[in-house]
Design a protein around this motif. Structure first.
Motif, short mmCIF file in Angstrom:
data_model
loop_
_atom_site.label_atom_id
_atom_site.label_comp_id
_atom_site.label_asym_id
_atom_site.label_seq_id
_atom_site.Cartn_x
_atom_site.Cartn_y
_atom_site.Cartn_z
N SER A 67 -5.69 0.03 22.57
CA SER A 67 -5.29 -0.63 21.75
C SER A 67 -5.52 -2.22 21.96
N ASP A 68 -4.91 -3.10 21.11
CA ASP A 68 -5.22 -4.31 21.42
C ASP A 68 -4.33 -4.89 22.56
N GLY A 69 -3.42 -4.19 23.22
CA GLY A 69 -2.67 -4.59 24.23
C GLY A 69 -1.39 -5.53 23.97
N ARG A 70 -1.02 -5.76 22.72
CA ARG A 70 -0.09 -6.50 22.24
C ARG A 70 0.93 -5.80 21.46
N PRO A 71 1.86 -4.98 22.10
CA PRO A 71 3.15 -4.18 21.66
C PRO A 71 3.78 -5.28 20.42
N VAL A 72 4.08 -4.96 19.07
CA VAL A 72 4.74 -5.85 18.12
C VAL A 72 5.47 -4.85 17.26
#
Length: 386
Positions: A251-256
């Motif tokens: 993933s992008d590594g940025r939970p949102v």
């Protein structure tokens, strides 16, 4: 990669958004690339890149495409979203049968490497997952609420099981790994973003749902391309085959929050972000009714469901994963992206807020709201006999 200038890579599903983007990246590195898909890419192929039209459900065609390859990226799949999720037969044929064909052809034609594009869904079925990792067990097959996730899970297990299979020429073994990406986005993405844009422009996107604190993940297409490139390298002797037999979350590594992720797209195109928030149980029940309606009349009128039950929990229930294993094994370090380029892409094609919504769209919106209200009332009624 070892012997990069002489290696040839096959990408199943190469006519799709991600497959073509991966192909272009490999091509720019000076590698030989062949795309395999039922339909050609929407863009013109760069000089030197080849396209092989064929159906992954036909073993003869798969075998012909795989012959002579040094590595296969198996990204072809079916049934990820919308009404495709309801076509159980084709989902099974493509995701399970097609993967079996690719694995068999790799062994028969002595292809030493296979990178499989899997999904978060092999471990996620609507339960909350925070900072999950690859030690998580597969979700039991009978608990998958949709056929796509179930078949992708079966296919991934088969891919990883095939790691170490002896190649027919007797000179080595097949080495495999699986990447489990989050939801893909990027300029020109054709599966999810156009559908979301349609909801925004038609005036349907008037509410959000679920806990505002719920978190999910996304992956920019170029980060996913990077991960596949690194995975193929990590299946070579030069990197001690360290990815062989392994799955990786990507993933992008940025939970949102799912809806906050799309806020820049909504507002960047001049629309007002919804203020109304509905309970996820209500939306889930509405999705259930929609699926039942599609089951009853889908053969006569194959309409696009507003949402499926799977899409509801994938967008409204917290699930995000650690990428420590991908970082340690593959050297994966995602680059930071936002939706600015996506907004620009849509604007360059004439999208953006226009005056008023077509009467038919307003009617659809009102119908949806009424149906949701009825669903809420029905869900509160006592069950006969209790």
């Amino acid at each position: 990669m070892a012997n990069e200038q002489t290696e040839t890579f096959l990408i199943t599903g190469g006519g799709g958004y991600f497959g073509f983007r991966l192909a272009c990246s490999l091509h720019e590195q000076g590698l030989n690339v062949v795309l395999f898909d039922v339909r050609p890419p929407a863009h013109q192929l760069p000089d030197g890149m080849a396209f092989c039209q064929g159906d992954i459900c036909d073993y003869g065609q798969v075998e012909q495409a795989v012959h002579g390859m040094d590595c296969v990226f198996h990204s072809a799949s079916y049934g990820m979203s919308g009404r495709e999720q309801l076509n159980r037969r084709l989902i099974e044929e493509v995701n399970v049968g097609g993967t079996e064909h690719v694995l068999r052809a790799c062994v028969e034609h002595s292809v030493p490497r296979l990178v499989y594009t899997s999904t978060f869904n092999v471990v996620f079925g609507g339960q909350v997952i925070e900072e999950g990792d690859e030690s998580l067990s597969y979700l039991p097959l009978h608990l998958h609420p949709d056929h796509y996730s179930r078949t992708k899970s079966i296919a991934e297990m088969e891919v990883l099981k095939a790691n170490g299979a002896k190649l027919k020429n007797g000179t080595g073994v097949l080495r495999t790994c699986a990447l489990r990406p989050a939801g893909i986005y990027g300029p020109g993405e054709q599966r999810h973003l156009p559908r979301i844009m349609g909801y925004i422009e038609s005036g349907i996107f008037k509410f959000v749902y679920g806990d505002p604190r719920s978190l999910v993940e996304f992956v920019h297409v170029d980060n996913l391309v990077l991960a596949h490139d690194l995975a193929a390298r990590a299946l070579t002797r030069g990197q001690q085959y360290r990815a062989a037999g392994q799955p990786y979350f990507i993933s992008d590594g940025r939970p949102v929050n799912n809806f906050e992720f799309f806020r820049p797209l909504v507002e960047g195109l001049g629309y007002t972000f919804p203020r109304v928030r509905l309970p996820i149980t209500l939306i889930y029940f509405f999705a259930f009714l929609t699926e039942m309606a599609h089951h009853l009349i889908g053969r006569v009128y194959n309409f696009q469901p507003l949402l499926t039950r799977t899409e509801v929990y994938k967008t409204g229930v917290t699930h995000y994963f650690s990428m420590k294993k991908a970082q340690a094994h593959l050297g994966y370090e995602p680059r930071e992206y936002n939706l600015d380029e996506v907004v620009s892409w849509f604007r360059s094609r004439g999208h953006g807020k226009k005056q008023g919504a077509p009467p038919s769209r307003r009617l659809l919106l009102k119908t949806m709201i009424v149906a949701a209200f009825i669903a809420a009332v029905l869900s509160c009624l006592p069950v006969v006999g209790q």
